[in-house]
Design a protein around this motif. Structure first.
Motif, PDB file in Angstrom:
ATOM      1  N   ALA A  83      -1.745   5.852   8.404  1.00 54.08           N
ATOM      2  CA  ALA A  83      -0.954   5.731   7.178  1.00 54.08           C
ATOM      3  C   ALA A  83      -1.455   4.597   6.289  1.00 54.08           C
ATOM      4  O   ALA A  83      -1.608   4.765   5.075  1.00 54.08           O
ATOM      5  CB  ALA A  83       0.513   5.506   7.537  1.00 54.08           C
ATOM      6  N   LEU A  84      -1.752   3.423   6.898  1.00 50.54           N
ATOM      7  CA  LEU A  84      -2.155   2.273   6.091  1.00 50.54           C
ATOM      8  C   LEU A  84      -3.556   2.441   5.517  1.00 50.54           C
ATOM      9  O   LEU A  84      -3.839   1.977   4.398  1.00 50.54           O
ATOM     10  CB  LEU A  84      -2.088   1.004   6.942  1.00 50.54           C
ATOM     11  CG  LEU A  84      -2.266  -0.320   6.206  1.00 50.54           C
ATOM     12  CD1 LEU A  84      -1.200  -0.509   5.146  1.00 50.54           C
ATOM     13  CD2 LEU A  84      -2.232  -1.485   7.189  1.00 50.54           C
ATOM     14  N   SER A  85      -4.448   3.076   6.246  1.00 50.63           N
ATOM     15  CA  SER A  85      -5.802   3.308   5.735  1.00 50.63           C
ATOM     16  C   SER A  85      -5.880   4.498   4.787  1.00 50.63           C
ATOM     17  O   SER A  85      -6.971   4.822   4.303  1.00 50.63           O
ATOM     18  CB  SER A  85      -6.766   3.531   6.907  1.00 50.63           C
ATOM     19  OG  SER A  85      -6.392   4.681   7.655  1.00 50.63           O
ATOM     20  N   ARG A  86      -4.759   5.157   4.555  1.00 53.23           N
ATOM     21  CA  ARG A  86      -4.663   6.317   3.674  1.00 53.23           C
ATOM     22  C   ARG A  86      -5.508   7.481   4.174  1.00 53.23           C
ATOM     23  O   ARG A  86      -5.933   8.342   3.389  1.00 53.23           O
ATOM     24  CB  ARG A  86      -5.065   5.952   2.245  1.00 53.23           C
ATOM     25  CG  ARG A  86      -4.347   4.740   1.666  1.00 53.23           C
ATOM     26  CD  ARG A  86      -2.850   4.907   1.641  1.00 53.23           C
ATOM     27  NE  ARG A  86      -2.436   5.896   0.637  1.00 53.23           N
ATOM     28  CZ  ARG A  86      -1.171   6.285   0.460  1.00 53.23           C
ATOM     29  NH1 ARG A  86      -0.213   5.766   1.239  1.00 53.23           N
ATOM     30  NH2 ARG A  86      -0.870   7.167  -0.459  1.00 53.23           N
ATOM     31  N   THR A  87      -5.770   7.506   5.474  1.00 48.08           N
ATOM     32  CA  THR A  87      -6.468   8.649   6.043  1.00 48.08           C
ATOM     33  C   THR A  87      -5.616   9.904   5.951  1.00 48.08           C
ATOM     34  O   THR A  87      -6.127  11.007   5.711  1.00 48.08           O
ATOM     35  CB  THR A  87      -6.828   8.367   7.515  1.00 48.08           C
ATOM     36  OG1 THR A  87      -7.598   7.164   7.581  1.00 48.08           O
ATOM     37  CG2 THR A  87      -7.630   9.512   8.111  1.00 48.08           C
ATOM     38  N   GLN A 143      -2.361  11.200   3.795  1.00 49.65           N
ATOM     39  CA  GLN A 143      -1.555  10.881   2.633  1.00 49.65           C
ATOM     40  C   GLN A 143      -0.096  11.296   2.850  1.00 49.65           C
ATOM     41  O   GLN A 143       0.199  12.258   3.560  1.00 49.65           O
ATOM     42  CB  GLN A 143      -2.111  11.607   1.395  1.00 49.65           C
ATOM     43  CG  GLN A 143      -3.554  11.267   1.074  1.00 49.65           C
ATOM     44  CD  GLN A 143      -3.704   9.856   0.547  1.00 49.65           C
ATOM     45  OE1 GLN A 143      -2.774   9.283  -0.023  1.00 49.65           O
ATOM     46  NE2 GLN A 143      -4.901   9.291   0.722  1.00 49.65           N
ATOM     47  N   SER A 144       0.780  10.529   2.234  1.00 48.42           N
ATOM     48  CA  SER A 144       2.222  10.828   2.187  1.00 48.42           C
ATOM     49  C   SER A 144       2.807  11.152   3.557  1.00 48.42           C
ATOM     50  O   SER A 144       3.342  12.232   3.800  1.00 48.42           O
ATOM     51  CB  SER A 144       2.502  11.997   1.220  1.00 48.42           C
ATOM     52  OG  SER A 144       1.901  13.188   1.697  1.00 48.42           O
ATOM     53  N   VAL A 202       0.824  -1.212   0.000  1.00 52.25           N
ATOM     54  CA  VAL A 202       0.000   0.000   0.000  1.00 52.25           C
ATOM     55  C   VAL A 202       0.855   1.257   0.000  1.00 52.25           C
ATOM     56  O   VAL A 202       0.577   2.211  -0.746  1.00 52.25           O
ATOM     57  CB  VAL A 202      -0.946  -0.008   1.226  1.00 52.25           C
ATOM     58  CG1 VAL A 202      -1.710   1.313   1.322  1.00 52.25           C
ATOM     59  CG2 VAL A 202      -1.923  -1.169   1.128  1.00 52.25           C
ATOM     60  N   LEU A 203       1.893   1.293   0.796  1.00 51.15           N
ATOM     61  CA  LEU A 203       2.733   2.486   0.904  1.00 51.15           C
ATOM     62  C   LEU A 203       3.904   2.489  -0.064  1.00 51.15           C
ATOM     63  O   LEU A 203       4.651   3.468  -0.123  1.00 51.15           O
ATOM     64  CB  LEU A 203       3.253   2.622   2.339  1.00 51.15           C
ATOM     65  CG  LEU A 203       2.163   2.719   3.426  1.00 51.15           C
ATOM     66  CD1 LEU A 203       2.795   2.863   4.798  1.00 51.15           C
ATOM     67  CD2 LEU A 203       1.209   3.862   3.150  1.00 51.15           C
ATOM     68  N   SER A 234      -5.622  -3.112   8.121  1.00 49.47           N
ATOM     69  CA  SER A 234      -6.010  -1.821   8.688  1.00 49.47           C
ATOM     70  C   SER A 234      -6.910  -2.009   9.916  1.00 49.47           C
ATOM     71  O   SER A 234      -6.778  -1.288  10.918  1.00 49.47           O
ATOM     72  CB  SER A 234      -6.728  -0.978   7.635  1.00 49.47           C
ATOM     73  OG  SER A 234      -7.906  -1.637   7.182  1.00 49.47           O
TER      74      SER A 234
END
Length: 413
Positions: free
Chosen positions: A96-100, A102-103, A41-42, A170
């Protein structure tokens, strides 16, 4: 000064609560369950993932500060620090893993994972130190039981991950960020210093055997159910029922203080009946011997008088010695011997300490290396789901921990 609660039940209540904390302290073993998701994912490469594994190990095994804090603060405060570390560390990883968010920078993830897994050192140290003080005559057995639960914790988390969280990384991170602190808040009241168990209770060995039998049953149950769920793809009702049985087995150590409470109530009732019978007998004896008379004064023998003088002389001599020691005139200071409590400065100059450090470094280091790369090893062998591998690793880890504590108690004591 810590107020100790007397009685035979409080140490066993604390041991039952420590079992749950030890399960929670195995959160660092979950790295293989979400490491591949971090990579995919990352977009991390293998080198970056390996460095995250290093952060996982650094956090888990940095226990000097919790050890020092355990000698200065009550256990609930140590558990509180571990809960906050778990919440913030795994919370950042979940964001971070759930993309809540970003970056998120890589260094922040590294630090968050280090803080998250350091919670296991705080939780484990709090319950280990407290329960070994509550059972001073059975330290090896207690350490083996608690470390055994810590070893099987990876299998418990694996069962929750596969059966309840549907293999979602997640959701697992969210469960670690919220579930572990909530559990610690619920049981921290019971993890406290109690009046140490004297070892005079004849049923104490039976209680330890009961907990060990339950622990072995729990480990076999989790291993078998994880394999069955992986191979047979069990239905949803069965998948939700199996963890319930697992939770019941985890509650089994609380059966000991419950049994003590029930038996104590029955013993108290029978004791009141016996006292009433004895008091009636004594009343009859007093009435029967009312006509007998005894002299008001008794003559003392010379031997008794001489003995009283000797006792008073010895008492005064001991009192003078204690007074001299308190004033500093006489100083008694000796170094602790093997088996006694050492200060840190006294321990690091001993060869035994460095021998234990070397054995721990070699033994644990090899296992940690395999654990960090377990997901990659499984993928290289064509196994995408690493739950069975982690359950097997956890079962073998449990066998070594429980066996080590039992064997050391048998040969050392």
């Amino acid at each position: 000064m810590v107020t100790l609660k007397a009685g035979t039940r409080p140490p066993w209540v604390g041991l039952g609560a420590a079992v749950w904390v030890q399960i929670a302290s195995g959160n660092a073993y979950n790295f293989p369950l979400y490491s591949h998701s971090l990579k995919s994912v990352l977009g991390f490469n293998q080198h970056q993932l390996t460095m995250l594994g290093v952060a996982n190990d650094v956090g888990e095994n940095t226990g000097l500060l919790p050890g020092i804090a355990c000698n200065k603060f009550p256990p609930w405060s140590i558990l509180l620090i571990g809960s906050f570390a778990c919440f913030f560390g795994y919370g950042v990883l979940w964001l971070a893993l759930s993309r809540t968010i970003q970056s998120m920078p890589y260094w922040l993830l590294w630090l968050a994972l280090c803080v998250a897994t350091n919670s296991s050192a705080w939780l484990s140290t709090a319950v280990l130190v407290t329960n070994m003080r509550n059972f001073p005559l059975s330290r090896g057995t207690v350490a083996g039981i608690l470390k055994g639960y810590g070893g099987i914790s990876a299998a418990v988390f694996t069962a929750i991950y596969s059966m309840l969280l549907h293999s979602s990384s997640s959701k697992l991170l969210m469960f670690l960020a919220l579930g572990v602190p909530v559990l610690c808040f619920l049981v921290m009241y019971f993890v406290k210093a109690c009046a140490p168990a004297s070892g005079e209770d004849s049923s104490e060995n039976g209680h330890f055997l009961f907990i060990q039998a339950v622990l072995i049953t729990l480990s076999l149950y989790i291993l078998i159910t994880t394999i069955l769920d992986h191979t047979l793809h069990l239905s949803a009702p069965i998948s939700y029922t199996l963890p319930v049985i697992m939770f019941v087995l985890l509650m089994a150590p609380f059966a000991i203080p419950i049994k003590m409470t029930l038996c104590r109530t029955m013993t108290r009732k029978s004791g009141m009946l016996d006292r009433s019978i004895v008091s009636s007998d004594n009343l009859i004896q007093v009435e029967a011997s009312a006509d007998k008379t005894e002299p008001f004064l008794k003559t003392s023998s010379s031997a008794q008088i001489l003995g009283s003088f000797q006792e008073s002389d010895e008492t005064s001599e001991a009192a003078n010695m204690l007074l001299a020691e308190g004033e500093g005139a006489v100083k008694k200071k000796r170094k602790p011997k093997r088996g006694e409590d050492f200060r840190f400065s006294e321990a690091i100059i001993k060869a035994d300490f460095w021998l234990l450090f070397f054995v721990y470094f070699v033994g644990v280091g090899s296992g940690v290396t395999v654990l960090n790369n377990l997901a990659q090893i499984g993928i290289a062998q064509g196994v995408q789901d690493t739950t069975v591998l982690l359950s097997l690793f956890s079962f073998c880890n449990f066998v070594g921990r429980l066996g080590g504590g039992t064997i050391s108690e048998h040969f050392v004591s």
